[in-house]
Design a protein around this motif. Structure first.
Motif, PDB file in Angstrom:
ATOM      1  N   ASP A 144       0.830  -1.216   0.000  1.00  0.00           N
ATOM      2  CA  ASP A 144       0.000   0.000   0.000  1.00  0.00           C
ATOM      3  C   ASP A 144       0.859   1.258   0.000  1.00  0.00           C
ATOM      4  OD1 ASP A 144      -2.120  -1.706   0.055  1.00  0.00           O
ATOM      5  OD2 ASP A 144      -2.953  -1.005   1.971  1.00  0.00           O
ATOM      6  N   ALA A 145       2.013   1.194  -0.666  1.00  0.00           N
ATOM      7  CA  ALA A 145       2.951   2.320  -0.632  1.00  0.00           C
ATOM      8  C   ALA A 145       3.739   2.422  -1.938  1.00  0.00           C
ATOM      9  CB  ALA A 145       3.902   2.158   0.549  1.00  0.00           C
ATOM     10  N   TYR A 183       5.182  -9.348  -4.724  1.00  0.00           N
ATOM     11  CA  TYR A 183       4.670  -8.243  -5.552  1.00  0.00           C
ATOM     12  C   TYR A 183       3.145  -8.199  -5.556  1.00  0.00           C
ATOM     13  CZ  TYR A 183       4.204  -4.843  -9.210  1.00  0.00           C
ATOM     14  OH  TYR A 183       3.866  -3.702  -9.898  1.00  0.00           O
ATOM     15  N   SER A 184       2.583  -6.988  -5.352  1.00  0.00           N
ATOM     16  CA  SER A 184       1.124  -6.863  -5.222  1.00  0.00           C
ATOM     17  C   SER A 184       0.525  -5.704  -6.016  1.00  0.00           C
ATOM     18  CB  SER A 184       0.752  -6.691  -3.743  1.00  0.00           C
ATOM     19  OG  SER A 184       1.346  -5.507  -3.217  1.00  0.00           O
ATOM     20  N   TYR A 185       1.347  -5.018  -6.808  1.00  0.00           N
ATOM     21  CA  TYR A 185       0.842  -3.865  -7.549  1.00  0.00           C
ATOM     22  C   TYR A 185       0.467  -4.255  -8.989  1.00  0.00           C
ATOM     23  CZ  TYR A 185       2.886  -1.417  -3.530  1.00  0.00           C
ATOM     24  OH  TYR A 185       3.198  -1.005  -2.258  1.00  0.00           O
ATOM     25  N   SER A 186       0.284  -3.256  -9.844  1.00  0.00           N
ATOM     26  CA  SER A 186      -0.172  -3.499 -11.215  1.00  0.00           C
ATOM     27  C   SER A 186       0.965  -3.965 -12.124  1.00  0.00           C
ATOM     28  CB  SER A 186      -0.759  -2.219 -11.799  1.00  0.00           C
ATOM     29  OG  SER A 186       0.281  -1.255 -11.973  1.00  0.00           O
ATOM     30  N   GLY A 219       9.260 -10.635  -7.161  1.00  0.00           N
ATOM     31  CA  GLY A 219       9.137 -11.852  -6.362  1.00  0.00           C
ATOM     32  C   GLY A 219       7.728 -12.418  -6.439  1.00  0.00           C
ATOM     33  N   VAL A 220       7.629 -13.695  -6.805  1.00  0.00           N
ATOM     34  CA  VAL A 220       6.329 -14.340  -6.978  1.00  0.00           C
ATOM     35  C   VAL A 220       6.258 -15.570  -6.074  1.00  0.00           C
ATOM     36  CG1 VAL A 220       4.734 -15.427  -8.611  1.00  0.00           C
ATOM     37  CG2 VAL A 220       6.196 -13.534  -9.373  1.00  0.00           C
ATOM     38  N   GLY A 221       5.195 -15.620  -5.258  1.00  0.00           N
ATOM     39  CA  GLY A 221       5.009 -16.748  -4.351  1.00  0.00           C
ATOM     40  C   GLY A 221       3.614 -17.328  -4.469  1.00  0.00           C
TER      41      GLY A 221
END
Length: 264
Positions: A133-134, A157-160, A175-177
């Motif tokens: 969220d940053a 990674y959590s963004y677009s 990084g993908v988990g």
């Protein structure tokens, strides 16, 4: 052999079977593990694991939600740890506005994120960045310290997909988990489909973020094949190609003057 780039085996959830579990990993196809510090204390336990197991390496650093443990003295100690032979990275460092919403706390997070980025540059080590969220402030801090000169990975990674391309332009890996296996992980799946394969790293964040069909359970590195299978499916390639490419990516990022990874 799989290269696990982000684990927390010093976590208390591994207390009962830690040694047996870690020792079993090479036999389960996991050849290298980076255990990642998140506080001063967990950096100490991470270093201890790296000294005990030949295929475990350490990342030293303080997570944004644990910066209360950082001061002049502890930061000086952290700098000293970057000189150790089995330290492969500085991390996990960064910003977390999901848990920490107070403006003054966020300001302190930005300060210590920048300081730890500079520490990594001085030590010629890559960074493992936590960002939740940053996105905008993460990029701003990175630009302020010339992050394009400091290699690293955006962990979990959590963004677009568009933001991922911006990080990749700066030379960063994604990084993908286990989240990529979740039904509601639309943004991450789109990102995995569109970014270059040579920019993807495999990670668990164990004991957290177990992939389907083990979601909700304690995670460990032996579950990475579920992540590999999903990435292969999304990209239309074989799991073997994903495993080989991501290992080469990790070796490229985490190799430094003190560490030479053996080819299994």
């Amino acid at each position: 052999m799989i290269f696990e780039t982000h684990a927390h085996y010093d976590d208390e959830r591994f207390e009962e079977d830690r040694d047996a579990l870690i020792t079993s990993m090479p036999g389960r196809g996991v050849g290298t593990i980076i255990n990642v510090g998140a506080s001063i204390e967990s950096t100490k336990t991470t270093l201890a694991l790296s000294e005990k197991y030949p295929f475990v390496y350490a990342a030293v650093g303080v997570h944004p939600s644990d910066i209360s443990g950082l001061n002049e003295e502890t930061f000086a100690w952290l700098k000293e740890q970057t000189k150790k032979e089995k330290v492969a990275a500085v991390g996990e460092i960064g910003l977390d506005y999901y848990w920490d919403k107070e403006p003054e706390v966020q300001k302190q997070q930005r300060y210590w994120f920048a300081e730890q980025m500079k520490m990594a540059r001085e030590a010629s080590l890559p960074v493992i960045i936590h960002s939740r969220d940053a996105a905008a402030d993460t990029m701003e801090v990175m630009k302020s310290v010339h992050a394009e000169e400091i290699p690293g990975v955006i962990h979990c990674y959590s963004y677009s997909k568009e933001m991922a391309q911006e990080f990749i332009k700066m030379g960063y890996y994604i990084g993908v988990g286990g989240v990529v296996t979740f039904k509601n992980a639309k943004k991450l799946k789109e990102t995995v489909q569109e970014i270059p394969l040579d920019r993807i790293l495999l990670e668990t964040d164990c004991p957290y973020m177990a992939p389907e069909p083990h979601r909700g359970e304690r995670n460990d590195s032996s579950y990475i094949p579920f992540v590999i299978k999903k990435i292969a499916e999304l990209r239309g390639i074989t799991p073997e190609e994903v495993e080989q490419a991501t290992r080469a990516n990790a070796e490229r990022l985490f190799r430094n003057k003190d560490i030479i990874y053996k080819k299994e």
